[in-house]
Scaffold this motif. Structure first.
Motif, PDB file in Angstrom:
ATOM      1  N   GLN A   3       0.661  -1.132   0.120  1.00 37.61           N
ATOM      2  CA  GLN A   3      -0.035   0.055  -0.011  1.00 37.61           C
ATOM      3  C   GLN A   3       1.027   1.294   0.061  1.00 37.61           C
ATOM      4  OE1 GLN A   3      -3.674  -0.361  -0.113  1.00 37.61           O
ATOM      5  NE2 GLN A   3      -2.881  -2.517  -0.481  1.00 37.61           N
ATOM      6  N   ASN A   4       2.356   1.161   0.065  1.00 39.48           N
ATOM      7  CA  ASN A   4       2.879   2.440   0.511  1.00 39.48           C
ATOM      8  C   ASN A   4       3.244   3.193  -1.117  1.00 39.48           C
ATOM      9  OD1 ASN A   4       3.777   1.643   3.165  1.00 39.48           O
ATOM     10  ND2 ASN A   4       4.689  -0.131   2.086  1.00 39.48           N
ATOM     11  N   ASN A   5       2.787   4.255  -0.704  1.00 39.70           N
ATOM     12  CA  ASN A   5       3.442   5.475  -1.535  1.00 39.70           C
ATOM     13  C   ASN A   5       4.427   6.207  -1.305  1.00 39.70           C
ATOM     14  OD1 ASN A   5       1.482   4.508  -3.691  1.00 39.70           O
ATOM     15  ND2 ASN A   5      -0.391   5.334  -2.510  1.00 39.70           N
ATOM     16  N   TRP A   6       4.545   6.163  -0.034  1.00 33.15           N
ATOM     17  CA  TRP A   6       5.741   6.805   0.871  1.00 33.15           C
ATOM     18  C   TRP A   6       5.247   8.331   1.133  1.00 33.15           C
ATOM     19  CZ3 TRP A   6       8.118   3.135   3.448  1.00 33.15           C
ATOM     20  CH2 TRP A   6       8.531   1.953   2.505  1.00 33.15           C
ATOM     21  N   ASN A   7       4.155   8.469   0.921  1.00 31.63           N
ATOM     22  CA  ASN A   7       3.628  10.009   0.751  1.00 31.63           C
ATOM     23  C   ASN A   7       2.960  10.361   2.229  1.00 31.63           C
ATOM     24  OD1 ASN A   7       1.199   8.955   0.178  1.00 31.63           O
ATOM     25  ND2 ASN A   7       0.834   9.757  -1.784  1.00 31.63           N
ATOM     26  N   GLU A  11       4.455   7.006   6.568  1.00 36.87           N
ATOM     27  CA  GLU A  11       5.433   6.214   5.903  1.00 36.87           C
ATOM     28  C   GLU A  11       6.699   6.972   5.480  1.00 36.87           C
ATOM     29  OE1 GLU A  11       2.982   5.878   2.205  1.00 36.87           O
ATOM     30  OE2 GLU A  11       2.184   4.063   3.016  1.00 36.87           O
ATOM     31  N   ILE A 139      10.216   7.441  -6.637  1.00 34.70           N
ATOM     32  CA  ILE A 139       9.442   8.677  -6.103  1.00 34.70           C
ATOM     33  C   ILE A 139      10.263   9.969  -7.100  1.00 34.70           C
ATOM     34  CG2 ILE A 139       9.451  10.344  -4.250  1.00 34.70           C
ATOM     35  CD1 ILE A 139       9.616   8.197  -2.305  1.00 34.70           C
ATOM     36  N   GLU A 142       8.257  10.710  -9.985  1.00 32.85           N
ATOM     37  CA  GLU A 142       6.880  11.026  -9.855  1.00 32.85           C
ATOM     38  C   GLU A 142       6.649  12.462  -9.868  1.00 32.85           C
ATOM     39  OE1 GLU A 142       4.729   8.276  -7.137  1.00 32.85           O
ATOM     40  OE2 GLU A 142       3.073   9.661  -7.012  1.00 32.85           O
ATOM     41  N   HIS A 145       4.808  14.269  -6.464  1.00 35.35           N
ATOM     42  CA  HIS A 145       5.160  13.532  -5.152  1.00 35.35           C
ATOM     43  C   HIS A 145       5.896  14.390  -4.112  1.00 35.35           C
ATOM     44  CE1 HIS A 145       6.122  10.564  -2.232  1.00 35.35           C
ATOM     45  NE2 HIS A 145       5.631   9.606  -2.849  1.00 35.35           N
ATOM     46  N   GLN A 148       9.630  14.425  -3.742  1.00 39.64           N
ATOM     47  CA  GLN A 148      10.331  14.180  -5.190  1.00 39.64           C
ATOM     48  C   GLN A 148      11.756  14.699  -5.086  1.00 39.64           C
ATOM     49  OE1 GLN A 148       8.766  16.275  -8.629  1.00 39.64           O
ATOM     50  NE2 GLN A 148       9.348  14.616 -10.052  1.00 39.64           N
ATOM     51  N   SER A 202       6.770  -2.386  -4.795  1.00 43.69           N
ATOM     52  CA  SER A 202       5.519  -2.741  -5.954  1.00 43.69           C
ATOM     53  C   SER A 202       6.274  -3.905  -6.621  1.00 43.69           C
ATOM     54  CB  SER A 202       5.598  -1.436  -6.959  1.00 43.69           C
ATOM     55  OG  SER A 202       6.654  -1.555  -7.700  1.00 43.69           O
TER      56      SER A 202
END
Lengths: 262, 157
Positions: A3-7, A11, A139, A142, A145, A148, A202
């Motif tokens: 589930q991680n988007n690190w945002n 996280e 990251i 992206e 983000h 970023q 991912s």
């Protein structure tokens, strides 16, 4: 699928805690490494890690201060510790690094492990750097983000850490009988902590992770570790016994003399 | 009027490589002035470089003592600093100071083992890597095979 988007703050704190602990562990080698050049290498690594941790903590602190009600535990330091004024009244990079306790830390367990011998240290640095490389490269690519900018800055430094640790694993794994045996022992020991890192990648990243590790393992004449013990509780705040000791050493000055500076 | 600020920043040096000004190093991304207030945008070289805090403080002091009332230093992380931003003059100064300037462009990560930066002391191109990590985050240590002297190489970053 992770589930991680690190945002989110949690996280980002996990990434920051990771970097801080790697920085602290690498700094423990200062004055103890086998040769001067490697002593300097580890101090350089440590500086890079602590620099990353600072940027990530600063970002997290800004988010926390902007939405204080969402983070009641993180805005102010714990009341039980508040006997010694003046304590920080809002989150800062320092309050997040120095005033959180073991269950508050969200780092992956591999980063809190003791350095062990040289082989164990380079194995830790390698796997951790590979994880960081995959996460921060994604990251950095992206747009929009929140991390970023930090990621773009950090990926350049990670390349250097990766190259350094790979060279050592290759040299020890493919070296003498004794160096090979020590490298294999370290490989086996650290192996149990890898699923925790891998699970936070991912699917595409996991594929790349497996390929990189397999290639290095073969090139270094190492064999896959035989272990079924998997530990992956760091992000729930459940840690090994080692974290308490390393935090005590790192935090005691700030907690004994709050806001002290030099 | 930015020229005025520029002239002040020329006098602010990198604490670890004092021959380079913050302008030579390429860490100043932007400068603007409104009345007595100056805003400087700064891009750090390496995340953990202790010189960055010192540079930020020196810039502030230099501008305050030149008569500006308020000085804001903003940190800009993106795009990330690269050694490509060191000015040509800066590279000459590095060499004269005994530090081999970065070779090539940061887009093409160097293979340090096969790199032979010319010796800043004798100019020989027969040099060899001693350590990929040097006295500061931005440098690696090399040795000249001709004159036998060790020297710092400013890494391509």
């Amino acid at each position: 699928m992770p589930q991680n988007n690190w945002n989110t703050v949690t996280e980002a704190l996990a990434l920051a805690d990771n970097a801080l602990l790697m920085g602290q562990r690498c700094a423990e080698w200062c004055g103890h490494a086998p040769v001067l050049e490697q002593d300097i290498a580890l101090s350089n690594l440590s500086l890079d890690f602590i620099g990353e941790a600072r940027l990530l903590y600063q970002w997290a602190a800004d988010q926390i201060n902007a939405h204080p009600t969402a983070f009641p535990d993180l805005v102010q330091t714990k009341e039980s510790l508040a006997g010694k004024a003046p304590l920080p009244t809002e989150a800062t990079e320092d309050s997040l690094a120095y005033w959180r306790d073991v269950p508050d830390f969200k780092n992956h367990l591999i980063t809190e492990l003791p350095n062990g011998d040289w082989a164990q240290t380079v194995a830790k640095v390698y796997f951790f750097s590979l994880f960081q490389d995959l996460v921060f490269t994604a990251i950095a690519a992206e747009p929009g983000h929140p991390l970023q900018g930090i990621a773009q800055k950090t990926t350049k430094e990670i390349q250097y850490h990766l190259r350094w640790s790979k060279e050592w694993i290759l040299r020890l794994g493919d070296g003498t009988a004794i160096s090979h045996q020590k490298m294999q022992t370290a490989w086996d020991l650290v192996w149990a902590y890898l699923p925790e890192l891998r699970n936070d990648l991912s699917e595409a990243q996991q594929k790349s992770w497996d390929q990189h590790i397999l290639a290095l393992q073969e090139e270094s004449s190492l064999t896959k570790a035989d272990t079924s013990i998997w530990s992956q509780t760091g992000k729930n705040g459940q840690h090994t016994e080692h974290l308490g000791y390393v935090l005590a050493e790192m935090q005691h000055l700030q907690r004994t003399h709050p806001n002290s500076q030099w | 009027m930015v020229a005025e600020i520029k002239a002040i920043l020329e006098t602010v040096s990198d604490p670890e490589i004092p021959v380079l000004s913050v302008l030579d190093l390429g860490v100043v991304r932007n400068m603007s002035k409104e009345g007595d207030a100056v805003t400087i945008q700064l891009t750090p070289t390496y995340n953990g470089c202790p010189a960055v805090d010192a540079m930020s403080m020196s810039i502030k002091l230099a501008l305050l003592s030149a008569g500006y009332k308020t000085v804001h230093i903003e940190t800009v992380l993106s795009p990330a600093w690269t050694s490509d931003w060191i000015s040509d003059e800066g590279k000459q100064k590095l060499k004269a100071y005994g530090i081999a300037p970065p070779i090539g462009k940061s887009l093409y990560p160097e293979d340090m083992e096969n790199l032979t930066p010319p010796c800043p002391q004798c100019g020989s191109e027969e040099t060899t890597l001693v350590s990929a990590f040097g006295s500061t985050a931005c440098k690696a240590l090399f040795r000249c095979i001709s004159c036998k002297e060790p020297f710092d190489y400013f890494k391509c970053h």
